[in-house]
Structures are given as C-alpha cells and as structure tokens.
Design an enzyme around this catalytic site. Structure first.
Site, short mmCIF file in Angstrom:
data_model
loop_
_atom_site.label_atom_id
_atom_site.label_comp_id
_atom_site.label_asym_id
_atom_site.label_seq_id
_atom_site.Cartn_x
_atom_site.Cartn_y
_atom_site.Cartn_z
N CYS A 1 0.86 -1.19 0.00
CA CYS A 1 0.00 0.00 0.00
C CYS A 1 0.90 1.24 0.00
CB CYS A 1 -0.96 -0.07 1.19
SG CYS A 1 -2.15 1.26 1.35
N ASP B 1 -8.90 -4.24 -7.30
CA ASP B 1 -8.56 -3.08 -6.47
C ASP B 1 -9.30 -1.86 -7.01
OD1 ASP B 1 -7.34 -0.89 -5.17
OD2 ASP B 1 -5.41 -1.93 -5.05
N HIS C 1 -7.58 -4.71 -3.11
CA HIS C 1 -6.48 -4.02 -2.44
C HIS C 1 -6.14 -4.77 -1.14
CE1 HIS C 1 -3.91 -0.54 -1.92
NE2 HIS C 1 -4.24 -0.49 -0.65
#
Length: 199
Positions: free
Chosen positions: A117, A164, A193
């Site tokens: 991330c 995502d 994600h």
C-alpha cells in the site's frame, strides 16, 4: 519473534523499528515498509515471517516524527488517520529513514526492500531513487503509476489486484512497462487491495 528498538535518522532524530533476526543462516536483509496503518500486527507478522525464511528484517515506523508509535485500525477512522499521516509525511523524509534501515542492514550482506500500500509506493520510489538495494517488491502502491517514468536501480517487481477499486491494474502495468519493459508486473485476477494482509 522480533522486538521494537530505535534507529537514528539522517536528521539525528530516532525513530522506532520492529526488527527480527533469523534463527538459522542469514540469507540477507529486508526493509519491510508499512501500510498507512503503521507498524500494526500485520507488519509485525510480516517481519517475523521474513525472519522465519532466513532474513533479518526491519520495519521502520515512518510517522514517528508526527505521532510516535502510531498504529490504526482497519476501519474508517483508522483509514482517515493513516491517510492524514501519509500525506503529511514528506516523501524525502520517509526515503531517508528507509535508507537508514538499509544502511543498518547492509554491513551483513545484501539488502532487499518490500512494501505494501503506502509502503508499495515507497518501495517503488526506493528502488528508483536509492542506491544499495539488491531487489525490490512493490505491492499495490497507489503512487506507482504517477512515478512509472522513473527507472529502478535494482531488479524490481510490482504486484496488483485486478479488483482493487483504487488502483487501475492494467493502467499501472502499461505505464510501468512503457518506461521499464523489464519490470515484471503481476496482476492477481481475484484480488482486491491489501491482498497480502491477513487482516
């Protein structure tokens, strides 16, 4: 199991790190870069996992100049707090702290960098802007596409989830490979994600 300690940054300030050493033969060092949630249970487990695989692993707490020891839950409040810290932390400062961890690990051998991330973005930037890494592995970094014209200084791979909602996987892959055709970009069809996070 690892433990928390501190390292001194280039600016002379100390920041917390979570560090684990392998019990057997050391294969190398790994800088593990956090998500926006800080050094939470997931990052602790990931550092310990790298150590179980034979790597000395260190995760720097990148928000310590704003809020020492910050961790956040994976809920709307935690997301807001994490995003606020990430946006307010200068990229140069984060990269400087990552470089300090690299330098801590380097005397014992090769150093790799991995991040998720926010850390996936910083992994890409570390590969492109910092020397001294043997390889880099970036997971679902939202800033990769905007920085895809930069060239990694070490072998680098990128991991993305097809589902995502915040990162257009095909667009990121196209942007990366337009400037860096040798960089492998893996798209996982059933993943959204955060797919490397058990939480």
């Amino acid at each position: 199991m690892g433990e928390f300690s501190t390292l001194k940054g280039a600016d002379g300030l100390e920041f917390a790190v979570y560090r684990a050493t392998p019990s057997g033969e050391r294969k190398g060092g790994v800088v593990v870069i956090q998500e926006i949630f800080g050094i939470d249970e997931h990052i602790v487990r990931d550092v310990d996992r790298w150590a179980s695989l034979g790597y000395e692993a260190i995760a720097p707490s990148l928000y310590d100049r704003r809020e020492p020891g910050f961790t956040a839950g994976h809920d709307p409040a935690g997301l807001t707090a994490g995003v606020t810290h990430a946006r307010a932390t200068p990229l140069d400062q984060a990269l400087s702290d990552i470089a300090a961890v690299r330098d801590e690990l380097a005397p014992a051998g090769k150093v790799f960098v991995v991040g998720y991330c926010y850390g996936g973005s910083l992994t890409w930037l570390s590969a492109c802007q910092l020397d001294g890494f043997a390889a880099a592995s970036s997971y679902y970094g939202s800033m990769v596409q905007a920085n895809a014209d930069k060239t990694p200084r070490c072998p680098t791979i990128v991991h993305l989830g097809r589902k995502d909602a915040g990162i257009p996987a095909d667009d990121v892959k196209a942007a990366v490979q337009a400037s860096n055709p040798g960089v492998a970009v893996y798209i996982y069809e059933d993943a959204g994600h955060g797919f490397n996070n058990e939480d």
